[in-house]
Design an enzyme around this catalytic site. Structure first.
Site, PDB file in Angstrom:
ATOM      1  N   SER A  94      34.335  38.606  47.646  1.00 53.58           N
ATOM      2  CA  SER A  94      35.095  38.722  46.712  1.00 53.58           C
ATOM      3  C   SER A  94      35.794  40.654  45.948  1.00 53.58           C
ATOM      4  O   SER A  94      35.253  41.270  46.531  1.00 53.58           O
ATOM      5  CB  SER A  94      34.137  38.685  44.667  1.00 53.58           C
ATOM      6  OG  SER A  94      34.653  37.473  44.581  1.00 53.58           O
TER       7      SER A  94
ATOM      8  N   ASP B  56      42.495  39.433  37.851  1.00 55.27           N
ATOM      9  CA  ASP B  56      41.328  39.832  38.350  1.00 55.27           C
ATOM     10  C   ASP B  56      41.635  40.986  38.983  1.00 55.27           C
ATOM     11  O   ASP B  56      40.863  41.119  40.256  1.00 55.27           O
ATOM     12  CB  ASP B  56      40.873  38.187  39.373  1.00 55.27           C
ATOM     13  CG  ASP B  56      39.495  38.649  38.992  1.00 55.27           C
ATOM     14  OD1 ASP B  56      38.634  38.983  38.985  1.00 55.27           O
ATOM     15  OD2 ASP B  56      38.855  37.406  40.061  1.00 55.27           O
TER      16      ASP B  56
ATOM     17  N   HIS C 198      36.346  40.340  38.635  1.00 59.45           N
ATOM     18  CA  HIS C 198      34.644  39.543  37.905  1.00 59.45           C
ATOM     19  C   HIS C 198      33.518  39.909  38.589  1.00 59.45           C
ATOM     20  O   HIS C 198      32.356  39.941  38.829  1.00 59.45           O
ATOM     21  CB  HIS C 198      35.229  38.053  37.946  1.00 59.45           C
ATOM     22  CG  HIS C 198      35.251  37.976  39.586  1.00 59.45           C
ATOM     23  ND1 HIS C 198      36.212  37.477  40.789  1.00 59.45           N
ATOM     24  CD2 HIS C 198      34.228  37.680  40.774  1.00 59.45           C
ATOM     25  CE1 HIS C 198      35.822  37.182  41.519  1.00 59.45           C
ATOM     26  NE2 HIS C 198      34.617  37.394  42.359  1.00 59.45           N
TER      27      HIS C 198
END
Length: 378
Positions: A226, A148, A118
């Protein structure tokens, strides 16, 4: 008599006058010397002389360990920026606008960088900034939205690249100390610490599939973290930070990391093929109608021609003149209960392409076991 009285009055006034004069002199002296003292203090203060430094004690053993681990691991952590090209109608040009930021880490000396899918999903360009603050354009080698994870590649010299040390996640324990390094809110190489709060969590991916065996931690993870590494007390990678639970969008005490055992399986596949090979039954499934009626299982809505399911005789839902005829309802695979579509994906991923699995289905005429060979997702 009057003369004697006059003489006595003069004698009494002289001591009073002397006392008053003495007090006046003392006041003047106090003012003068006080002013000089105050002036000297102000003069000393105006010089801004530094305070004497107090002696420092030795760092605690755990502090020394944390400092050492950060110095060891931080050169492997990178900052990732995605850039979008936008047309400027008024200036008649194309502007490069930053789309977002995230974190990643160096996988090998060939320039492969691992991050979340993402993080790199949006944007026309991707830039990787190393710990020495040099920035390199990156190409997307491959990505897997189901877990992911994504891999980028930069053409930086090998001497600039320090691959991160890789550990294992299957033997982790709740309560272990962990460290997270990332770029929250664009603040590069920020260190936070915490513990493993729980293991074997499940979180939804971008495709709504469940990511399994996820690590829960209380080490602070914020937007920009992230894709960054979660490290154990040996400085080894044990997870990739991916999600948080928060009502405000910022740190709320619960963060999740993809386990390194999954990372170490997915990343080589992405580097070699750009995608992950997964075993498939060869069907399209739905469970929304079943959930609404409180029925467990996964309904077969379509069977891929030539797939294992097709060869095993699995039946798909179909439309007739009288209405829709429901297809097979998958209730178990290899004896493991199937309550939803996610259960099918979860169970099948424990097998390899070419394996034959027993799929239990419910039809109008009863329950049946089908032997289904698993085919490749490629």
């Amino acid at each position: 008599m009057p003369q004697e009285v006059h003489t006595g009055s003069q004698n009494r006034r002289r001591p009073r006058f002397a006392a008053v004069s003495g007090l006046f002199v003392l006041a003047v002296l106090a003012f003068v010397f006080g002013s000089r003292w105050q002036g000297s203090v102000l003069q000393a203060d105006s010089r801004n002389e530094p305070r004497q430094v107090a002696p420092a004690g030795s760092l605690l053993p755990e502090e020394r360990t944390t400092v050492k681990l950060f110095r060891q691991a931080s050169p492997s952590v990178v900052n990732i920026t995605t850039v979008t090209n936008r047309r400027n109608v008024f200036a008649r040009r194309i502007d490069r606008v930053p789309e977002g930021t995230g974190t990643g880490f160096i996988w090998d000396t060939k320039g492969h960088v691992v991050t979340n899918f993402h993080v790199v999903l949006r944007g026309h360009e991707r830039l990787v900034t190393l710990s020495d603050q040099t920035t390199w354009p990156a190409e997307l080698v491959g990505g897997d939205p189901h877990v992911d994870l994504a891999v980028l590649k930069i053409d930086a010299p090998a001497e600039k690249l320090r691959p991160i040390a890789v550990g294992i996640s299957r033997d982790l324990q709740v309560g272990q100390s962990v460290l997270a390094i990332g770029n929250p809110f664009g603040l590069d190489h920020t260190l936070t610490t915490g513990v493993i709060s729980a293991l074997d969590r499940e979180v939804s991916s971008l495709t709504n599939r469940l990511i399994r065996r996820v690590i829960q931690t209380d080490a602070a993870i914020n937007p920009g973290n992230s894709g960054g590494p979660l490290l154990d007390s040996s400085g080894r990678l044990i997870g990739v930070n991916t999600q948080i639970v928060s009502s405000s969008g910022s740190w709320g005490g619960i963060g999740f990391a993809i386990p390194v055992d999954t990372v170490n399986w997915v990343v080589p596949e992405l580097i070699a093929h750009g995608e992950v090979e997964r075993p498939l039954i060869g069907v399209e499934l739905d469970d929304s109608l079943l959930r609404a009626r409180g029925v467990k299982g996964a309904l077969v809505t379509n069977v891929v021609p030539g797939s294992g399911a097709d060869k095993a005789g699995m039946r798909a839902s179909r439309r007739t003149r009288r209405g829709i005829v429901l297809g097979d309802l998958i209730t178990a695979i290899e004896g493991r209960e199937v309550a939803s579509v996610n259960d099918v994906h979860t169970i099948v991923e424990d097998f390899r392409v070419g394996d034959v699995v027993t799929v239990t289905v419910v039809r109008r005429d009863g329950e049946e076991d089908l032997e289904v060979p698993l085919t490749s997702s490629r």
